[in-house]
Design a protein around this motif. Structure first.
Motif, short mmCIF file in Angstrom:
data_model
loop_
_atom_site.label_atom_id
_atom_site.label_comp_id
_atom_site.label_asym_id
_atom_site.label_seq_id
_atom_site.Cartn_x
_atom_site.Cartn_y
_atom_site.Cartn_z
N SER A 141 0.84 -1.19 0.00
CA SER A 141 0.00 0.00 0.00
C SER A 141 0.87 1.24 0.00
O SER A 141 2.05 1.21 0.39
CB SER A 141 -0.90 0.00 1.23
N PRO A 142 0.31 2.39 -0.42
CA PRO A 142 1.05 3.65 -0.25
C PRO A 142 1.14 3.99 1.23
O PRO A 142 0.50 3.35 2.07
CB PRO A 142 0.16 4.66 -1.00
N VAL A 143 1.94 4.98 1.56
CA VAL A 143 2.02 5.47 2.93
C VAL A 143 0.93 6.53 3.11
O VAL A 143 0.87 7.51 2.36
CB VAL A 143 3.40 6.08 3.23
N PHE A 144 0.06 6.30 4.07
CA PHE A 144 -1.04 7.22 4.37
C PHE A 144 -0.64 8.16 5.49
O PHE A 144 0.24 7.86 6.30
CB PHE A 144 -2.29 6.43 4.78
N GLU A 145 -1.33 9.31 5.52
CA GLU A 145 -1.10 10.29 6.59
C GLU A 145 -2.42 10.76 7.18
O GLU A 145 -3.47 10.67 6.53
CB GLU A 145 -0.34 11.52 6.06
N MET A 146 -2.37 11.20 8.42
CA MET A 146 -3.52 11.90 9.01
C MET A 146 -2.99 12.89 10.04
O MET A 146 -1.96 12.67 10.68
CB MET A 146 -4.51 10.92 9.65
N LYS A 147 -3.71 14.01 10.17
CA LYS A 147 -3.33 15.03 11.13
C LYS A 147 -3.88 14.67 12.51
O LYS A 147 -4.94 14.09 12.62
CB LYS A 147 -3.87 16.40 10.69
N VAL A 148 -3.13 15.05 13.52
CA VAL A 148 -3.57 14.82 14.89
C VAL A 148 -4.56 15.91 15.27
O VAL A 148 -4.21 17.10 15.24
CB VAL A 148 -2.37 14.82 15.87
N PRO A 149 -5.80 15.58 15.61
CA PRO A 149 -6.81 16.59 15.93
C PRO A 149 -6.39 17.45 17.13
O PRO A 149 -5.89 16.94 18.13
CB PRO A 149 -8.05 15.77 16.26
N ALA A 150 -6.59 18.74 17.01
CA ALA A 150 -6.38 19.71 18.09
C ALA A 150 -4.91 19.85 18.51
O ALA A 150 -4.61 20.56 19.45
CB ALA A 150 -7.23 19.36 19.32
N GLU A 151 -4.01 19.16 17.87
CA GLU A 151 -2.60 19.26 18.21
C GLU A 151 -1.77 19.29 16.93
O GLU A 151 -2.24 18.94 15.86
CB GLU A 151 -2.16 18.08 19.09
N GLN A 152 -0.52 19.68 17.06
CA GLN A 152 0.38 19.67 15.92
C GLN A 152 0.83 18.24 15.65
O GLN A 152 0.82 17.39 16.52
CB GLN A 152 1.60 20.55 16.20
N GLY A 153 1.24 18.00 14.44
CA GLY A 153 1.84 16.71 14.15
C GLY A 153 1.07 15.89 13.13
O GLY A 153 -0.13 16.07 12.92
N ILE A 154 1.80 15.00 12.49
CA ILE A 154 1.27 14.12 11.45
C ILE A 154 1.62 12.68 11.81
O ILE A 154 2.72 12.39 12.28
CB ILE A 154 1.89 14.46 10.08
N ALA A 155 0.69 11.79 11.58
CA ALA A 155 0.95 10.36 11.73
C ALA A 155 1.01 9.72 10.34
O ALA A 155 0.29 10.14 9.43
CB ALA A 155 -0.14 9.70 12.56
N ARG A 156 1.85 8.72 10.19
CA ARG A 156 1.99 8.01 8.92
C ARG A 156 1.80 6.51 9.15
O ARG A 156 2.24 5.99 10.18
CB ARG A 156 3.36 8.28 8.30
N GLY A 157 1.13 5.88 8.19
CA GLY A 157 0.87 4.45 8.34
C GLY A 157 0.75 3.76 7.00
O GLY A 157 0.61 4.40 5.95
N GLN A 158 0.81 2.43 7.03
CA GLN A 158 0.78 1.63 5.82
C GLN A 158 0.08 0.31 6.08
O GLN A 158 0.23 -0.29 7.15
CB GLN A 158 2.22 1.37 5.34
N ASP A 159 -0.71 -0.13 5.12
CA ASP A 159 -1.38 -1.42 5.21
C ASP A 159 -0.41 -2.51 4.75
O ASP A 159 0.07 -2.50 3.62
CB ASP A 159 -2.63 -1.43 4.32
N ILE A 160 -0.12 -3.45 5.66
CA ILE A 160 0.81 -4.55 5.34
C ILE A 160 0.19 -5.87 5.79
O ILE A 160 -0.06 -6.06 6.99
CB ILE A 160 2.18 -4.36 6.03
N ASN A 161 -0.10 -6.73 4.83
CA ASN A 161 -0.65 -8.06 5.13
C ASN A 161 -1.90 -7.99 6.00
O ASN A 161 -2.10 -8.78 6.92
CB ASN A 161 0.40 -8.94 5.82
N GLY A 162 -2.75 -7.01 5.71
CA GLY A 162 -4.02 -6.92 6.42
C GLY A 162 -3.96 -6.19 7.75
O GLY A 162 -4.99 -6.07 8.44
N GLU A 163 -2.80 -5.71 8.16
CA GLU A 163 -2.67 -4.92 9.38
C GLU A 163 -2.26 -3.50 9.01
O GLU A 163 -1.58 -3.29 8.00
CB GLU A 163 -1.65 -5.53 10.33
N PHE A 164 -2.68 -2.54 9.83
CA PHE A 164 -2.33 -1.14 9.55
C PHE A 164 -1.22 -0.73 10.51
O PHE A 164 -1.40 -0.67 11.72
CB PHE A 164 -3.54 -0.22 9.71
N VAL A 165 -0.04 -0.46 9.93
CA VAL A 165 1.17 -0.20 10.73
C VAL A 165 1.42 1.30 10.79
O VAL A 165 1.64 1.95 9.76
CB VAL A 165 2.39 -0.90 10.12
N VAL A 166 1.36 1.85 12.00
CA VAL A 166 1.72 3.26 12.20
C VAL A 166 3.23 3.32 12.42
O VAL A 166 3.80 2.58 13.23
CB VAL A 166 0.98 3.87 13.40
#
Length: 303
Positions: free
Chosen positions: A188-213
């Protein structure tokens, strides 16, 4: 492409919920699984009167998504399981047992003690189950050739046991920025999401059916939601040190594989979240749900 592996399953009484055996071609190991209520039939099997390692499984009243696990070894698996089933001295929590022996009867006491310590270490490292073992026995010293044999034995067990629903020893996937792995499988591509109400970005990837942050990702510094299970998961990651708070901001110290993108999004957000829409590919804005839809697009409609 990855090389396939054939696992032979046998339903002893013809029932998918009854006693089951599993093995791999050209592997000396044999796995037997059954419920506690079938223990008498299980112990009547020849494999049970051999040296081996066994795994007691039960429900976790404190965390429904994380079962309880006890790892043990014995010269005579049947005799040890009878002890664990005793009303006065046995263990209460378990409702299912899986035990692992050898078809060629070459496992010795030293071998099964080595296997026990290694399986306990693997279960602690993957953190998929709550371990009921009170101690962590040291790894037994074996000759170099025996260590090689036992490590191969473990590698094959790691293939068979998840097929039976026991994934306590399955290694955590490692995230990567590549689009394919060494065997040519698409990632999968590397996904991102913003942390609500705070600074910062999280990154994750789907690998073998699990979502790895990915380690270094940001997260909410406190749990603010009302969701019970995800709240427990958030606090467990904090307690384990996987998720830490540095200068008032949450951060993943280590990469962590979640069962779903929503579980990952909830921990990042500090509250319940829909991970299928929260995680996005930064370059295109494609959501996780849209990416999955592209993998298997719907059939065209015909008028």
């Amino acid at each position: 492409m990855a090389t396939g592996k054939q696992v032979r399953l046998f339903l002893v009484d013809g029932s998918p919920t009854g006693i089951l055996t599993a093995e791999i071609m050209n592997w000396t190991g044999r796995v037997v699984s059954g419920s506690r209520s079938e223990l008498n039939d299980l112990l009547g099997r020849g494999e049970a009167n051999s040296p081996g390692v066994y795994f007691l499984l039960g429900d976790n009243p404190e965390d429904a998504d994380r079962g309880l696990l006890y790892v043990g070894e014995a010269d005579d698996v049947a005799a040890r399981l009878r002890q664990h089933n005793s009303a006065s001295t046995g263990k209460e929590f378990w409702n299912r047992v899986v035990f692992l022996t050898s078809k060629d009867a070459n496992l010795t006491k030293a071998h099964v003690r080595y296997l026990e310590s290694r399986f306990i270490a693997l279960a602690a490292a993957t953190d998929r189950y709550a371990l009921e073992n009170g101690n962590r026995p040291p790894t037994v010293n074996l000759p170099e050739a025996d260590v090689s044999d036992m490590e191969y034995f473990i590698s094959q067990a790691q293939i068979v046991l998840p097929v039976l629903g026991l994934d306590a020893f399955r290694g955590r996937p490692i995230p990567t920025t590549a689009t394919t792995n060494s065997t040519g499988d698409h990632l999968s591509p590397v996904f991102e999401m913003k942390v609500p109400a705070e600074q910062g970005i999280a990154r994750g990837q789907d690998i073998n059916g699990e979502f790895v942050v990915v380690a270094g990702s940001s997260a909410r510094s406190t749990w603010t939601g009302s969701g019970h299970n995800y709240g427990l998961l958030y606090e467990r990651l904090r307690k384990a040190g996987t998720l830490s708070v540095v200068d008032g901001e949450g951060v993943f110290v280590d990469s962590y594989a979640f069962n779903s993108p929503s579980a990952a999004a909830a921990v990042v957000s500090g509250r319940n979240a829909n991970g299928r829409t929260a995680w996005k590919v930064p370059s295109s804005g494609l959501t996780f749900a849209q990416w999955q839809e592209q993998l298997a697009p719907p059939l065209p409609e015909y008028s």
